[in-house]
Design a protein around this motif. Structure first.
Motif, PDB file in Angstrom:
ATOM      1  N   GLY A  30      -2.270   5.747   3.303  1.00 23.07           N
ATOM      2  CA  GLY A  30      -1.405   5.960   2.252  1.00 23.07           C
ATOM      3  C   GLY A  30      -0.843   4.740   1.587  1.00 23.07           C
ATOM      4  N   VAL A  31       0.039   4.112   2.564  1.00 22.37           N
ATOM      5  CA  VAL A  31       0.933   2.894   1.805  1.00 22.37           C
ATOM      6  C   VAL A  31       0.553   2.186   2.749  1.00 22.37           C
ATOM      7  CG1 VAL A  31       3.353   2.337   2.151  1.00 22.37           C
ATOM      8  CG2 VAL A  31       3.566   4.891   1.765  1.00 22.37           C
ATOM      9  N   MET A  32      -0.186   1.535   2.717  1.00 22.11           N
ATOM     10  CA  MET A  32      -0.367   0.647   3.955  1.00 22.11           C
ATOM     11  C   MET A  32      -1.824  -0.361   3.086  1.00 22.11           C
ATOM     12  SD  MET A  32       2.739  -0.061   6.549  1.00 22.11           S
ATOM     13  CE  MET A  32       2.240  -1.695   6.610  1.00 22.11           C
ATOM     14  N   GLU A  33      -2.478   0.949   3.061  1.00 23.56           N
ATOM     15  CA  GLU A  33      -4.189   1.055   2.796  1.00 23.56           C
ATOM     16  C   GLU A  33      -4.080   0.419   4.477  1.00 23.56           C
ATOM     17  OE1 GLU A  33      -4.657  -0.442  -0.782  1.00 23.56           O
ATOM     18  OE2 GLU A  33      -4.821   1.093  -1.663  1.00 23.56           O
ATOM     19  N   THR A  34      -3.919   0.225   5.108  1.00 21.11           N
ATOM     20  CA  THR A  34      -4.025  -0.450   6.731  1.00 21.11           C
ATOM     21  C   THR A  34      -4.553   0.542   7.413  1.00 21.11           C
ATOM     22  OG1 THR A  34      -2.751  -2.618   5.810  1.00 21.11           O
ATOM     23  CG2 THR A  34      -3.738  -1.510   8.409  1.00 21.11           C
ATOM     24  N   ARG A 100       1.076  -9.385   9.811  1.00 22.36           N
ATOM     25  CA  ARG A 100       1.880  -9.693   8.460  1.00 22.36           C
ATOM     26  C   ARG A 100       0.739 -10.652   7.743  1.00 22.36           C
ATOM     27  NH1 ARG A 100       8.796  -9.001   7.840  1.00 22.36           N
ATOM     28  NH2 ARG A 100       8.415  -6.760   8.275  1.00 22.36           N
ATOM     29  N   TYR A 103      -2.068  -9.114   5.159  1.00 19.16           N
ATOM     30  CA  TYR A 103      -1.816  -8.618   4.070  1.00 19.16           C
ATOM     31  C   TYR A 103      -2.434  -9.618   2.975  1.00 19.16           C
ATOM     32  CZ  TYR A 103       1.600  -5.996   6.606  1.00 19.16           C
ATOM     33  OH  TYR A 103       1.750  -4.793   7.444  1.00 19.16           O
ATOM     34  N   GLY A 104      -3.143  -8.729   2.200  1.00 20.18           N
ATOM     35  CA  GLY A 104      -3.541  -9.576   0.846  1.00 20.18           C
ATOM     36  C   GLY A 104      -4.863 -10.477   1.789  1.00 20.18           C
ATOM     37  N   GLY A 187       6.492   3.100  -2.906  1.00 19.75           N
ATOM     38  CA  GLY A 187       5.316   1.647  -2.772  1.00 19.75           C
ATOM     39  C   GLY A 187       3.491   2.123  -2.362  1.00 19.75           C
ATOM     40  N   ALA A 188       3.686   2.934  -2.130  1.00 14.77           N
ATOM     41  CA  ALA A 188       2.161   3.153  -1.909  1.00 14.77           C
ATOM     42  C   ALA A 188       1.293   3.518  -3.448  1.00 14.77           C
ATOM     43  CB  ALA A 188       1.866   4.617  -1.464  1.00 14.77           C
ATOM     44  N   HIS A 189       2.223   3.764  -4.445  1.00 14.52           N
ATOM     45  CA  HIS A 189       1.578   3.814  -5.860  1.00 14.52           C
ATOM     46  C   HIS A 189       1.067   2.272  -6.152  1.00 14.52           C
ATOM     47  CE1 HIS A 189      -0.013   5.684  -9.644  1.00 14.52           C
ATOM     48  NE2 HIS A 189       1.050   5.203 -10.386  1.00 14.52           N
ATOM     49  N   SER A 191       2.493  -1.410  -5.584  1.00 18.35           N
ATOM     50  CA  SER A 191       3.499  -2.126  -4.570  1.00 18.35           C
ATOM     51  C   SER A 191       4.790  -3.490  -5.500  1.00 18.35           C
ATOM     52  CB  SER A 191       3.361  -2.735  -3.626  1.00 18.35           C
ATOM     53  OG  SER A 191       2.020  -3.622  -3.346  1.00 18.35           O
ATOM     54  N   GLU A 192       3.498  -3.519  -6.473  1.00 16.31           N
ATOM     55  CA  GLU A 192       4.444  -4.526  -7.107  1.00 16.31           C
ATOM     56  C   GLU A 192       5.769  -4.657  -8.247  1.00 16.31           C
ATOM     57  OE1 GLU A 192       3.364  -8.275  -7.484  1.00 16.31           O
ATOM     58  OE2 GLU A 192       2.560  -7.646  -5.093  1.00 16.31           O
ATOM     59  N   ARG A 195       8.289  -3.881  -5.693  1.00  9.76           N
ATOM     60  CA  ARG A 195       8.903  -5.079  -5.853  1.00  9.76           C
ATOM     61  C   ARG A 195      10.187  -5.665  -6.743  1.00  9.76           C
ATOM     62  NH1 ARG A 195       6.533  -9.853  -2.358  1.00  9.76           N
ATOM     63  NH2 ARG A 195       5.020  -8.357  -2.447  1.00  9.76           N
ATOM     64  N   ARG A 205       7.176  -1.938   3.910  1.00 15.14           N
ATOM     65  CA  ARG A 205       5.688  -1.410   5.047  1.00 15.14           C
ATOM     66  C   ARG A 205       6.602  -1.599   6.498  1.00 15.14           C
ATOM     67  NH1 ARG A 205       2.298  -5.704   1.747  1.00 15.14           N
ATOM     68  NH2 ARG A 205       1.622  -3.914   0.474  1.00 15.14           N
TER      69      ARG A 205
END
Lengths: 306, 443
Positions: A30-34, A100, A103-104, A187-189, A191-192, A195, A205
């Motif tokens: 949910g939070v990290m989409e991982t 890490r 990511y991206g 953060g889940a909704h 993240s940008e 930040r 994370r």
């Protein structure tokens, strides 16, 4: 109906255990989409760390070890419930640091990394504890059986289901009623935006991953006396966990709980009345729901649905 | 939730695109039949010019993952021990023996792939190993296609020496029917006539329960229900509730691997280990080792035990402990024993035949007779040439509540002679391919 009642009760208790197994997985997805394919291995690691905490065996500090082992089993079991998720959570933090770099990038990188980590953890368990079956001792107060109606029930199973309720409640309280939970959800909704508000996203994370992995370890400790402890036991956890979070809707706590209960009822009832379908039933339920509602029961509507 | 990923720029270089395109092209080409161009690979060493003879390669098709991971590892140790003993005395026919192992993953499709690979690429002279009957059947189909002799070490489905038998396949464990014959009649006298069958939902479970059902019904008993257990079931609460509701006199299980471990633990938690009576068709040592005294309940079958008071057993156990010090399973069990015995008899057959040619080795194995002393069992064993299953002593055992030493966890209740527990249906069901129709194969 009287014949059916025990199986409904069994299905609900099984569902709560399935939900417990899926909680940590849900949080990380949910939070990290991982998709953390190492969830099952970390679940297994939780079992082994708990065994070590309950019955430590090492050569050094024999007096201290003897004094610790002399403590009541209930105390050592409680220590294991508290400490095993912390130890595995630290392990999870190391894994998140490795992740890490992914990511991206293409999500396949994260999948491959956690898949590799799952293999490494399972082999590490084999190397340290061996391949043979192990058992986690549980205190007398929660072991054994009791009579309800004219059927024998496992006391530990009810303890485990109750503990699952407690963990679900605590996680709900953390996510909904604390400022830290609000940050995690934010953060889940988006993240940008999080930040931009000055919140350290990397640290968030790291924390979420450790929490998710810690929940996997707690589930492992609770399930150990029911499923037994062997290095490959994680595979039995990761598949239903994945299915439950997709069925419930990615990132939804109550979706995961409801999906866990539905899966538990499906497996429990088919186990009693059409036993050859008992494992397949969860997949049939999954197909039935996802066919008509692709985002799962409580999943948020995405742009693809419009 | 869609914005949560830390979206750094994805590399946009052409290299990845090129790689993807190449991979797709290769996959596409494979689909159109270009793939066979790349294989199967053969390693053509210049053995003819070498003073040394080409090693004899034995392919170990054993599980290290899946439901039978523990048993797969155990039977591998047995096969390796037999190979080591032969290599220590110079190999076989002057050739050293090399073992190659690949994980069959308790999955029939993997078994097929690995058997194909071992025969066509690794030049395996023989294939050895299986616990899961589906895997054993898959491997043997490939082996028959090439003529490669295959030893089914530990899969005990009656179909293996019945409808799925093959000329190249030899079965070394007792099968579900043998164990049922040894156990069921006696258990009916002691525990009652109403039986419930708990059956692993695959070929071994089905055929074993079918054999058990036939014996129950032939002796005036009744099967009140049969519950099928899908493979990899970890939660047996629904089954155990159902059993309590039905109230049978006896529960006969044909459940194996990790499933039986979980079942045993959950039966103990409910304190159902005393009532009803439990019969487990065959209990493999790796599935019971380390479970603790409470979890070892009921009566079960086995074809060997490490404390049998017979010549050679002590030395066999000592050799295991010397070869594998510090191993988790400190004493050898039936699965290790079958792996060892099958491999040893194969290599002896090659020696007697004077060649590794499959047809000569098949003839040797079809006429195999092994004395009780050599088998470390109570009665002589013999290969049934019509089914290719080794007929051997079958033991009935229960938990030993007065152990003489650590790991002395079985109490052997009785032993049955091979001819008394024979699977009478197997010869009718087994249609071996004619020897002339089996390809000649030699490595």
């Amino acid at each position: 109906m009287l014949q059916l009642l025990p199986h409904l009760l069994n299905g609900v208790s099984l569902g709560l255990l399935f939900a417990l197994i899926a909680l940590g997985f849900m949080l990380i997805v949910g939070v990290m989409e991982t998709i953390n394919l190492a969830h099952g291995s970390l679940f297994a690691l939780g079992m082994y760390v708990a065994i070590f905490i309950v019955t430590p065996r090492f050569g050094w500090l024999p007096e201290l070890q003897a004094a610790y082992v002399a403590l009541p089993l209930g105390t050592r079991y409680a220590v294991a419930l508290l400490l095993a998720p912390v130890v595995v959570g630290v392990f999870g933090m190391l894994l998140e640091l490795c992740m890490r770099r992914t990511y991206g990038k293409d999500p396949l990188y994260g999948l491959l990394l956690t898949f590799g980590a799952a293999l490494v953890i399972e082999e590490a368990i084999r190397a340290v504890w061996g391949s043979a079956e192990k058992q986690l001792a549980v205190p007398e107060a929660i072991s054994g059986a009791f009579l309800l109606g004219d059927l024998i029930w496992s006391r530990y199973r009810f303890f485990a289901a109750g503990f699952a309720c407690l963990m679900i409640g605590l996680l709900w309280f953390f996510l909904e009623k604390t400022p830290y939970g609000a940050v995690v959800k934010a953060g889940a909704h988006d993240s940008e935006m999080v930040r931009a508000l000055g919140i350290n996203l990397s640290r968030l994370r790291l924390f979420v991953f450790a929490l998710g992995v810690g929940l996997a370890a707690i589930a492992g400790v609770v399930m150990a006396p029911i499923w037994g402890v062997r290095p490959q036991v994680g595979v039995d956890a990761v598949v239903p966990a994945f299915l439950i979070i997709v069925l419930g809707g990615v990132g939804s706590l109550w979706g995961a709980v409801l999906a866990g209960l539905l899966v538990g009822l499906a497996v429990g009832l088919t186990g009693a009345y059409a036993s050859e379908w008992s494992l397949l039933s969860m997949y049939l339920l999954f197909i039935a729901v996802v066919t008509f509602r692709s985002r799962g029961l409580f999943g948020k509507k995405s742009v693809l649905d419009t | 939730m869609s914005e949560s990923r830390d979206d750094k720029d994805l590399p946009q270089g052409t290299r990845r695109k090129w790689l993807k395109a190449s991979a797709l092209t290769l996959a596409g080409a494979g689909l159109y039949g270009v793939a066979p161009f790349y294989g199967p690979w053969k390693t053509n060493r210049a053995w003819a010019q070498s003073a040394q003879k080409k090693p004899l390669v034995i392919g170990l098709t054993m599980d290290t993952s899946g439901q039978y991971a523990a048993s797969g590892a155990d039977e591998r140790l047995g096969a390796m021990m037999a190979i080591k003993e032969f290599n220590d005395k110079g190999g076989v026919l002057g050739r050293s023996i090399e073992a190659i192992h690949m994980d069959t993953e308790t999955t029939p499709a993997t078994g097929t792939r690995i058997a194909e690979r071992m025969i066509t690429r690794n030049e395996a002279a023989f294939l050895v190993g299986a616990v899961h009957s589906g895997v054993a059947n898959a491997i043997s189909q490939v082996a028959q296609k090439y003529g490669c002799v295959y030893l089914n070490t530990n899969s005990s489905s009656p179909t293996e020496a019945g409808k799925d038998c093959h000329r190249v396949k030899f079965v070394w464990d007792g099968n579900g029917s043998n164990f049922s014959h040894a156990i069921v009649k006696n258990a009916m006298k002691v525990s009652g006539k109403n039986w419930l069958l708990l059956t692993n939902d695959y070929v071994w479970g089905h055929t074993t329960s079918k054999a058990t059902r036939a014996i129950i019904e032939a002796n005036g008993g009744r099967v009140v229900d049969e519950l099928l257990v899908p493979q990899n079931t970890r939660d047996f609460a629904a089954y155990l509730l159902k059993i309590q509701q039905i109230k049978p006199d006896v529960v006969a299980t044909a459940v194996g691997g990790d499933d039986i471990k979980a079942l045993r633990q959950q039966v103990v938690q409910l304190k159902m280990n005393k009532s009803p009576a439990w019969i487990n068709n065959q209990q493999d040592w790796p599935d019971i080792y380390g479970l603790g005294p409470d979890a070892i309940f009921g009566v079960f079958g086995t074809n060997w035990y490490w404390r049998l008071d017979l010549p050679g057993v002590k030395e066999f156990v000592a050799a295991y402990q010397k070869q594998y010090p510090g191993i988790a399973i400190r004493t050898p069990g039936n699965v290790y024993y079958n792996g060892y015995m099958a491999t040893r008899e194969l290599l002896r057959a090659v020696e007697r035949a004077g060649t590794s040619n499959n047809l000569a080795v098949i003839k040797e194995l079809e006429n195999l007779k092994v004395s009780a002393r050599e088998r470390m069992q109570h009665y002589d064993a013999y290969m049934n040439p019509a089914t290719h299953q080794l007929q051997q002593t079958i033991y009935m055992a229960s938990y030993n509540d007065t152990p003489a030493e650590k790991d002395d966890i079985y109490k052997i209740l009785a032993q049955a002679q091979p001819q008394d527990v024979e699977d009478k249906d197997a010869p009718g069901a087994c249609k071996l391919e004619p020897l002339a129709a089996t390809p000649s194969y030699e490595q």
